[in-house]
Design a protein around this motif. Structure first.
Motif, mmCIF file in Angstrom:
data_model
loop_
_atom_site.group_PDB
_atom_site.id
_atom_site.type_symbol
_atom_site.label_atom_id
_atom_site.label_comp_id
_atom_site.label_asym_id
_atom_site.label_seq_id
_atom_site.Cartn_x
_atom_site.Cartn_y
_atom_site.Cartn_z
ATOM 1 N N ALA A 245 -7.862 17.101 -108.612
ATOM 2 C CA ALA A 245 -6.816 18.095 -108.822
ATOM 3 C C ALA A 245 -5.492 17.470 -108.408
ATOM 4 N N VAL A 246 -4.512 17.560 -109.290
ATOM 5 C CA VAL A 246 -3.180 17.014 -109.036
ATOM 6 C C VAL A 246 -2.224 18.173 -108.773
ATOM 7 N N LEU A 247 -1.604 18.159 -107.606
ATOM 8 C CA LEU A 247 -0.573 19.146 -107.285
ATOM 9 C C LEU A 247 0.746 18.645 -107.859
ATOM 10 N N ARG A 248 1.299 19.395 -108.834
ATOM 11 C CA ARG A 248 2.487 18.928 -109.557
ATOM 12 C C ARG A 248 3.722 18.870 -108.673
ATOM 13 N N HIS A 249 3.890 19.839 -107.789
ATOM 14 C CA HIS A 249 5.060 19.868 -106.909
ATOM 15 C C HIS A 249 4.713 20.641 -105.647
ATOM 16 N N THR A 250 5.564 20.543 -104.660
ATOM 17 C CA THR A 250 5.311 21.198 -103.374
ATOM 18 C C THR A 250 6.439 22.160 -103.030
ATOM 19 N N ARG A 251 6.900 22.918 -104.009
ATOM 20 C CA ARG A 251 7.889 23.943 -103.705
ATOM 21 C C ARG A 251 7.285 24.968 -102.745
ATOM 22 N N PRO A 252 8.070 25.437 -101.795
ATOM 23 C CA PRO A 252 7.534 26.399 -100.820
ATOM 24 C C PRO A 252 6.930 27.633 -101.457
ATOM 25 N N THR A 253 7.381 28.013 -102.638
ATOM 26 C CA THR A 253 6.856 29.228 -103.265
ATOM 27 C C THR A 253 5.415 29.089 -103.734
ATOM 28 N N VAL A 254 4.941 27.860 -103.975
ATOM 29 C CA VAL A 254 3.577 27.692 -104.474
ATOM 30 C C VAL A 254 2.574 27.398 -103.367
ATOM 31 N N MET A 255 3.035 26.912 -102.224
ATOM 32 C CA MET A 255 2.109 26.474 -101.192
ATOM 33 C C MET A 255 1.278 27.598 -100.582
ATOM 34 N N PRO A 256 1.827 28.812 -100.357
ATOM 35 C CA PRO A 256 0.954 29.879 -99.840
ATOM 36 C C PRO A 256 -0.230 30.169 -100.759
#
Length: 326
Positions: free
Chosen positions: A249-260
């Motif tokens: 699984a590749v996490l595309r970005h680590t914006r705070p809105t997606v991490m929760p």
């Protein structure tokens, strides 16, 4: 205790009781979280009642791999790991492709692999179980995943989780005392410092030519990625130790809105991280290529231990590359 070889051994029928004393090489990580000299002595004394036992302590990172390769050369029946998942990983790297089995005893903090193959989580219980295996010796072939030159038994990661592991491994006393809560606190700090602005960039190239860009990659050779206390963390649920594939699984970005949402999916067994909106799944891989996109070396971990940095690596799977007895 003895490291001698019985003269003119006869081969027993697999799965049937035998009086033949099999040869075990016990490799002990003296720095493992729940291993101490007293427990080590008790375990070795117990094993010596049913097996021919040789014992060696590891002295440095990578030493367990060397000892396992030596054990293969000496023709032992199995290598016993007394330590955590990092010790298991090193021994698996030394046994890969051989007929010598791995018999893991839990001596670490999390002991993910031990749980996966059905070993009791308590060291004394697991040792008693190991004694019963002398009468029903049936090694089981399982797969190993590979990233670059390093095999992994159940999971590997590149990027954020590897950065967290690197920092946790640098504080072994806190790791032992606080366990998953220390991991969680370090993860928050690493995320805020390194992954909210300009994180390292990676790319996973699949066999069909598709390229998945992101900041973190996780790979699994089994359903469990790790455990949070007693709760399994399942990022990808379609892979097993016998599937002949690894999944990623590749996490595309680590914006705070997606991490929760990513963390919620990781901790709820019925959900799957790879189904998240910021995740690209790469399922049923036999081979793929990982590389950095911006020239910065990428940290990587195998089975929960920091393994170094890389700029490019082949992802692969070794079907039936390891034999385990449990």
């Amino acid at each position: 205790m003895s490291g001698s070889v019985a003269s003119s051994p006869s081969l027993p029928v697999e799965g049937l009781p035998t009086t033949e004393r099999r040869r075990l090489q016990v490799i002990v990580n003296p720095n493992a979280t729940t291993t101490n000299p007293r427990l080590r002595a008790l375990v070795v004394h117990a094993l010596d009642h049913r097996y021919e036992v040789q014992v060696t302590d590891t002295e440095a990172p990578g030493h367990a791999t060397e000892l396992a390769r030596q054990a293969v050369h000496e023709g032992v029946d199995a290598v016993v790991s007394l330590g955590g998942d990092g010790t298991v990983n090193e021994i698996a790297n030394g046994l890969a492709g051989s007929d010598v089995a791995l018999l893991p005893l839990p001596g670490g903090a999390t002991n993910v692999y031990h749980r996966l193959i059905g070993m009791p989580p308590d060291l004394i219980d697991a040792t008693e179980h190991a004694l019963t295996l002398a009468d029903r010796w049936v090694p089981r072939p399982v797969d190993l995943g590979r990233i670059g030159e390093r095999w992994f038994t159940f999971a590997a990661g590149v990027g954020l989780d590897a950065d967290v592991v690197r920092r946790v491994d640098a504080r072994p006393a806190l790791k032992a005392r606080l366990g998953p809560w220390f991991f969680a606190s370090v993860a928050v700090g690493v995320f805020l410092r390194r992954y909210t602005v300009n994180p390292p960039q990676l790319q996973l190239e699949l066999p069909d030519g598709q390229r998945l860009d992101g900041v973190t990659l996780v790979l699994q050779n089994a359903r469990e990625f790790t455990y949070f206390s007693r709760s399994p963390v399942r990022l990808i649920q379609d892979v097993t130790l016998e599937s002949g594939r690894v999944s990623g699984a590749v996490l595309r970005h680590t914006r705070p809105t997606v991490m929760p949402g990513v963390m919620l999916r990781a901790l709820v067994p019925s959900l799957e991280v790879s189904a998240g909106r910021a995740i690209d799944a790469a399922r049923d891989l036999e081979r793929a290529t990982l590389r950095t996109r911006d020239g910065r070396p990428l940290p990587f971990q195998v089975d929960g231990d920091y393994a170094g940095d890389l700029v490019e690596a082949e992802i692969a799977v070794g079907h039936d590359a390891l034999r385990v007895i449990a």
